[in-house]
Write an enzyme that holds these catalytic residues in place. Structure first.
Site, PDB file in Angstrom:
ATOM      1  N   PRO A  38       0.706  -1.100  -0.062  1.00 28.85           N
ATOM      2  CA  PRO A  38      -0.159  -0.105  -0.077  1.00 28.85           C
ATOM      3  C   PRO A  38       0.883   1.058   0.116  1.00 28.85           C
ATOM      4  CG  PRO A  38       0.202  -0.951   2.202  1.00 28.85           C
ATOM      5  CD  PRO A  38       0.862  -1.743   1.298  1.00 28.85           C
ATOM      6  N   GLN A  86      -6.768  -1.611   3.670  1.00 25.86           N
ATOM      7  CA  GLN A  86      -6.284  -1.161   4.659  1.00 25.86           C
ATOM      8  C   GLN A  86      -6.769  -0.017   5.468  1.00 25.86           C
ATOM      9  OE1 GLN A  86      -2.408   1.045   4.876  1.00 25.86           O
ATOM     10  NE2 GLN A  86      -1.851  -0.993   5.222  1.00 25.86           N
ATOM     11  N   CYS A 117       2.590   3.737   8.571  1.00 27.50           N
ATOM     12  CA  CYS A 117       2.843   5.007   7.902  1.00 27.50           C
ATOM     13  C   CYS A 117       3.849   5.820   8.865  1.00 27.50           C
ATOM     14  CB  CYS A 117       1.418   5.406   7.859  1.00 27.50           C
ATOM     15  SG  CYS A 117       1.479   7.248   7.039  1.00 27.50           S
ATOM     16  N   ASN A 144       9.468  -6.577   4.141  1.00 24.48           N
ATOM     17  CA  ASN A 144       9.308  -5.319   3.131  1.00 24.48           C
ATOM     18  C   ASN A 144      10.353  -4.394   3.513  1.00 24.48           C
ATOM     19  OD1 ASN A 144       7.324  -2.504   3.475  1.00 24.48           O
ATOM     20  ND2 ASN A 144       7.626  -3.465   1.445  1.00 24.48           N
ATOM     21  N   GLU A 166      12.959  -1.856   0.631  1.00 22.43           N
ATOM     22  CA  GLU A 166      14.329  -1.591  -0.109  1.00 22.43           C
ATOM     23  C   GLU A 166      14.408  -2.891  -0.882  1.00 22.43           C
ATOM     24  OE1 GLU A 166      16.854   1.531  -0.871  1.00 22.43           O
ATOM     25  OE2 GLU A 166      15.206   1.329   0.582  1.00 22.43           O
ATOM     26  N   ARG A 185       7.992   0.866  -3.801  1.00 19.13           N
ATOM     27  CA  ARG A 185       8.788   1.749  -4.654  1.00 19.13           C
ATOM     28  C   ARG A 185       9.138   0.928  -5.756  1.00 19.13           C
ATOM     29  NH1 ARG A 185      12.290   5.002  -1.488  1.00 19.13           N
ATOM     30  NH2 ARG A 185      12.432   3.100  -0.209  1.00 19.13           N
TER      31      ARG A 185
END
EC number: 1.3.1.-
Length: 352
Positions: free
Chosen positions: A17, A78, A108, A209, A211, A234
């Site tokens: 997300p 979410q 977040c 999760n 990099e 990303r």
């Protein structure tokens, strides 16, 4: 749970997300290109009220299509907030819409979100994490999966395992851990090795999760974390074929040899040509979701991310940078080989 068997097991690849980035349009584009087993929506902010169904449908139009993207990838919705009772009530209402699953956001790092009692700031209080997860789990039908996404902590990773155990005790079915603290934001490196104790301690699936920008990163992440499942964000926005390449490689526990520069360049050039129809799909879809004046900006946002891998995206972005109108943007896209199509042909047009 030992690390080695987990790494040998072919794992899942999940689309992360990403608020303001991976909306329903980009989710559709990326999952159509292949390689994803599951996607998670941008967060729906829950404060002090019971949200109407249209709020959930605005963030997750996939709910009207069996909670799947057009290519069939399951989508979880979410929720973000800090009020256990209000989150539970909203999760119960959301469950009535038939989501593939519901996810809770404890990751977040945005200051505005954290100041308003949401996201990673809640990691300061593991007991509160338990109360939220427990309340939400009790309010939902047992058949609807409940997952959560967290970071390693706020300032330091010292309570990461405690937070993960609190969420698991609260009844979540799976946990994604972004391998950085809130204060580290998105600065490299991601601390994949710190995920290993969490995976070893929990009996539920734990997903790594952070990099992962290449197939090589994917293999290194799995090896360091001992976890089979990996969520990418990303990296997938910048390299839309990454999940597909991971999918081709993940049945093997051995990382493939890096390509020579000439071969890698030919691969990138071929991928860019294959990506042009997806740019057209994205451009048409975005115009159904935002006001006309905002549509060129959304396209430039994605092109900026794509320019990390594709020089052609950077060149296209340079030409588009001063362009502000929809018509002029379409003209530039056509001139660069993007097969622009009428907005009415977009699958999102009927739902907008």
């Amino acid at each position: 749970m030992s690390a080695d068997p987990s790494v040998r097991r072919p794992g899942r690849v999940l689309l992360a997300p990403m608020d303001g980035v991976a909306d329903v349009v980009l989710r559709a584009v990326l999952t159509r290109l292949g390689g994803f087993d599951l996607a998670v929506t941008e967060f729906v902010r829950v404060t002090s009220s019971l949200l109407p169904p249209r709020t959930f449908l605005r963030t997750a139009p996939e709910l009207e299509h069996a909670s799947c993207t057009p290519s069939g990838t399951p989508v979880r919705v979410q929720l973000l907030g800090g009020d256990a009772s209000c989150l539970a009530e909203n999760a119960a209402r959301l469950a009535e819409l038939g989501p593939t699953g519901i996810d809770l956001n404890f990751g977040c790092p945005a200051p505005t979100v954290n100041r308003h009692d949401g996201g990673a700031v809640l990691l300061n209080d593991p007991e509160r994490l338990f109360r939220i997860a427990d309340a939400v789990r009790r309010a939902m039908p047992a058949a609807v999966p409940l997952s959560a996404k967290m970071r390693l902590g706020v300032e330091a990773p010292t309570r990461a395992l405690e937070c993960a155990q609190a969420l698991a005790a609260g009844g979540i079915d799976a946990l994604v851990v972004h391998a950085r603290t809130r204060d580290e934001g998105y600065r490299p490196p991601a601390h994949w090795a710190l995920l290993a104790p969490i995976g070893a301690a929990l009996s539920i699936p734990v997903v790594a999760n952070g990099e992962v920008w290449s197939v090589e990163d994917y293999h290194r992440c799995r090896a360091a974390s001992g976890l089979a499942d990996v969520m990418i964000g990303r990296g997938a926005v910048s390299d839309p074929f990454l999940a597909r390449r991971i999918g081709e490689a993940r049945l093997s526990s051995d990382a493939s040899e890096p390509l020579s520069p000439p071969v890698a360049e030919r691969l990138r050039a071929a991928e860019w040509q294959r990506l042009l129809p997806s740019l057209a799909e994205f451009w048409a879809g975005v115009q159904t979701r935002v006001q006309a004046r905002a549509a060129p900006g959304r396209l430039k946002q994605w092109l900026k991310a794509l320019s990390v891998r594709y020089d052609e995206a950077g060149a296209l972005l340079a030409v588009l940078r001063p362009v502000t109108s929809v018509a002029a943007t379409a003209d530039v896209l056509r001139a660069h080989g993007v097969p622009v199509r009428p907005v009415a042909d977009s699958p999102f047009a009927a739902a907008s």
